[in-house]
Design a protein around this motif. Structure first.
Motif, short mmCIF file in Angstrom:
data_model
loop_
_atom_site.label_atom_id
_atom_site.label_comp_id
_atom_site.label_asym_id
_atom_site.label_seq_id
_atom_site.Cartn_x
_atom_site.Cartn_y
_atom_site.Cartn_z
N LEU A 1 0.81 -1.22 0.00
CA LEU A 1 0.00 0.00 0.00
C LEU A 1 0.84 1.27 0.00
CD1 LEU A 1 -2.80 -1.10 2.48
CD2 LEU A 1 -3.14 -0.46 0.09
N VAL A 2 1.93 1.27 0.78
CA VAL A 2 2.65 2.55 0.96
C VAL A 2 4.08 2.50 0.45
CG1 VAL A 2 1.24 3.15 2.97
CG2 VAL A 2 3.44 2.05 3.34
N GLY A 3 4.55 1.35 -0.03
CA GLY A 3 5.93 1.23 -0.52
C GLY A 3 6.89 0.91 0.61
N PRO A 4 8.10 0.48 0.23
CA PRO A 4 9.03 -0.05 1.22
C PRO A 4 9.55 0.97 2.24
CG PRO A 4 10.03 -0.03 -0.97
CD PRO A 4 8.59 0.31 -1.15
N ALA A 5 9.83 2.20 1.80
CA ALA A 5 10.44 3.16 2.74
C ALA A 5 9.46 3.58 3.82
CB ALA A 5 10.95 4.38 1.97
N LYS A 6 8.22 3.89 3.40
CA LYS A 6 7.20 4.30 4.39
C LYS A 6 6.84 3.11 5.28
CE LYS A 6 5.21 7.79 5.89
NZ LYS A 6 5.88 9.06 6.22
N ALA A 7 6.79 1.92 4.68
CA ALA A 7 6.48 0.72 5.49
C ALA A 7 7.55 0.55 6.56
CB ALA A 7 6.41 -0.51 4.59
N PHE A 8 8.80 0.73 6.17
CA PHE A 8 9.90 0.59 7.15
C PHE A 8 9.72 1.59 8.28
CE2 PHE A 8 14.06 1.59 8.88
CZ PHE A 8 14.56 0.33 9.16
N GLU A 9 9.41 2.83 7.91
CA GLU A 9 9.24 3.87 8.93
C GLU A 9 8.10 3.52 9.89
OE1 GLU A 9 8.51 7.79 7.29
OE2 GLU A 9 7.87 8.56 9.25
N ILE A 10 6.97 3.14 9.32
CA ILE A 10 5.80 2.83 10.16
C ILE A 10 6.09 1.63 11.07
CG2 ILE A 10 3.40 1.99 10.06
CD1 ILE A 10 3.06 3.76 7.53
N LEU A 11 6.80 0.64 10.52
CA LEU A 11 7.06 -0.58 11.28
C LEU A 11 8.13 -0.40 12.34
CD1 LEU A 11 6.90 -3.15 8.36
CD2 LEU A 11 5.39 -3.08 10.36
N THR A 12 9.08 0.50 12.10
CA THR A 12 10.21 0.57 13.03
C THR A 12 10.13 1.72 14.01
OG1 THR A 12 11.48 1.79 11.38
CG2 THR A 12 11.82 -0.61 11.48
N THR A 13 9.27 2.72 13.73
CA THR A 13 9.17 3.83 14.69
C THR A 13 7.95 3.69 15.58
OG1 THR A 13 7.84 5.21 13.22
CG2 THR A 13 10.24 5.45 13.06
N GLY A 14 6.98 2.87 15.16
CA GLY A 14 5.77 2.72 15.95
C GLY A 14 4.87 3.95 15.89
N VAL A 15 5.14 4.83 14.91
CA VAL A 15 4.36 6.07 14.77
C VAL A 15 2.85 5.77 14.68
CG1 VAL A 15 4.62 6.02 12.24
CG2 VAL A 15 4.14 8.19 13.38
N LYS A 16 2.05 6.67 15.26
CA LYS A 16 0.60 6.55 15.12
C LYS A 16 0.18 7.45 13.96
CE LYS A 16 -0.45 5.43 19.92
NZ LYS A 16 0.81 5.75 20.64
N VAL A 17 -0.29 6.83 12.89
CA VAL A 17 -0.69 7.57 11.69
C VAL A 17 -2.15 7.98 11.86
CG1 VAL A 17 -1.02 7.38 9.19
CG2 VAL A 17 0.92 6.22 10.28
N ASP A 18 -2.43 9.30 11.78
CA ASP A 18 -3.83 9.71 11.95
C ASP A 18 -4.61 9.49 10.65
OD1 ASP A 18 -3.56 11.94 10.28
OD2 ASP A 18 -3.09 13.29 11.94
N ALA A 19 -5.91 9.68 10.72
CA ALA A 19 -6.78 9.31 9.59
C ALA A 19 -6.43 10.09 8.32
CB ALA A 19 -8.24 9.53 9.98
N ASN A 20 -6.15 11.39 8.46
CA ASN A 20 -5.88 12.17 7.25
C ASN A 20 -4.56 11.80 6.61
OD1 ASN A 20 -8.31 13.59 7.04
ND2 ASN A 20 -7.67 14.96 8.70
N GLU A 21 -3.57 11.51 7.47
CA GLU A 21 -2.28 11.05 6.94
C GLU A 21 -2.46 9.67 6.29
OE1 GLU A 21 0.46 12.40 6.43
OE2 GLU A 21 2.11 10.97 6.61
N ALA A 22 -3.30 8.84 6.89
CA ALA A 22 -3.57 7.50 6.32
C ALA A 22 -4.20 7.64 4.93
CB ALA A 22 -4.49 6.70 7.25
N LEU A 23 -5.05 8.63 4.78
CA LEU A 23 -5.68 8.87 3.47
C LEU A 23 -4.61 9.31 2.46
CD1 LEU A 23 -8.33 9.09 1.85
CD2 LEU A 23 -8.47 11.48 2.59
N ARG A 24 -3.76 10.21 2.91
CA ARG A 24 -2.69 10.72 2.03
C ARG A 24 -1.76 9.60 1.58
NH1 ARG A 24 2.14 12.78 1.73
NH2 ARG A 24 2.75 12.10 3.81
N LEU A 25 -1.50 8.67 2.50
CA LEU A 25 -0.58 7.57 2.20
C LEU A 25 -1.23 6.45 1.38
CD1 LEU A 25 1.16 7.08 5.68
CD2 LEU A 25 2.22 7.92 3.57
#
Ligand code: LHQ
Length: 260
Positions: free
Chosen positions: A152-176
């Motif tokens: 869905l988001v490609g390898p770099a963003k997936a790595f960031e989401i998986l390794t930082t534990g960031v909470k992605v809000d709904a609008n950012e989720a839409l953008r991604l």
């Protein structure tokens, strides 16, 4: 009949609602079994033409119930736990040849993120948040999150989401591209009901075959995908809904699809 989920079928739409709101619908062994049973019913019941997955209360699903997991006595194989539980849920949702709408009412974490991403289309409340959560407890992704997120988001963003534990809000989720649409929390029920009703009157076999193609072409070359599409179209062309669609077009009227 179920204790930890709610299951309801009405007007061609089955709704599976995780129902442990005080734990943000964290997944227990029992809940997973109930979910798999409900999915089986959705598969078998030809009257079900769309499935909606959601959570009761303010959460969508907080992933594995960590209290239940902590209480498990060794020896215990987490791999077996995943194979028997969450892996079957993800494969069940992806393999179900009917549209699955994720109605993401609140936080989706860990295996709960996997559940959300395994749906075919996601409508999110503006209160929804998405977090891989695994890294917060020192784990790698499971429940298909590595594969689905990467797609869905490609390898770099997936790595960031998986390794930082960031909470992605709904609008950012839409953008991604993690969700298809975001609506105000008090409009989520109506928006999901409208989309589900639309799917419940759509050519279900055509949608199911579309899912089959999308599931398979991801691992194919273009030439292989073209051949596979041709084979699947051979099946689709024989459906009653295809004949009805063409007839309705030529007669300049709205089609009446029956899902066959
Ligand atoms: C929970 C949970 C939860 C139990 C909230 N369990 N009670 C596979 C195989 C083997 C092992 C492990 O995992 C896996 C796959 C996975 O899913 S790993 C990821 C597991 N999930 C998490 O690590 C998420 C843990 N939860 C959170 O980080 C937060 O609760 C989130 C970010 C989801 C929501 O935060 P808040 O909105 O601030 O809510 P809260 O933290 O206050 O939670 C509300 C209640 O729900 C609270 O209970 P309490 O009695 O204090 O009101 C939490 O303890 C409970 N809860 N998640 N997974």
């Amino acid at each position: 009949m179920y204790e930890q989920i709610q299951f309801d079928v009405s007007d061609g739409v089955a709704t599976i609602a995780l129902n442990r709101p005080e734990r943000l619908n964290a997944l227990t062994g029992q809940m997973t079994k109930e979910f798999l049973d409900a999915l089986k019913r959705c598969t078998r019941d030809a009257g079900v033409r769309c499935v909606v997955i959601t959570g009761r209360g303010r959460g969508f699903c907080a992933g594995q119930d960590l209290a239940e997991f902590q209480a498990v006595k060794p020896p215990f194989s987490v791999a077996e736990h995943l194979r028997r539980g969450f892996n079957r849920v993800v494969l069940g949702l992806r393999g179900l040849e009917k549209p699955v709408v994720g109605k993401i009412n609140g936080v989706a974490a860990g295996a709960g993120l996997g559940l959300a991403l395994a749906c075919d289309i996601r409508l999110a409340s503006d209160q929804a948040r998405f977090t891989a959560a695994f890294i917060g407890i020192g784990l790698a992704p499971d429940t298909g999150v590595s594969w689905l997120l990467h797609q869905l988001v490609g390898p770099a963003k997936a790595f960031e989401i998986l390794t930082t534990g960031v909470k992605v809000d709904a609008n950012e989720a839409l953008r991604l591209g993690l969700v298809n649409r975001v609506v105000p929390a008090d409009e989520l029920d109506a928006a999901a009901a409208q989309l589900a009703a639309q799917y419940a009157q759509a050519p279900t076999r055509g949608i199911g075959l579309t899912k089959r193609v999308l599931n398979r072409v991801a691992a194919m070359s273009l030439a292989e995908a073209l051949e596979y599409e041709a084979q699947i179209q051979d099946i689709a062309i024989r459906t009653k809904d295809h004949r009805e669609g063409v007839a309705a077009f030529l007669e300049k009227r709205a089609p009446r699809f029956i899902g066959e």
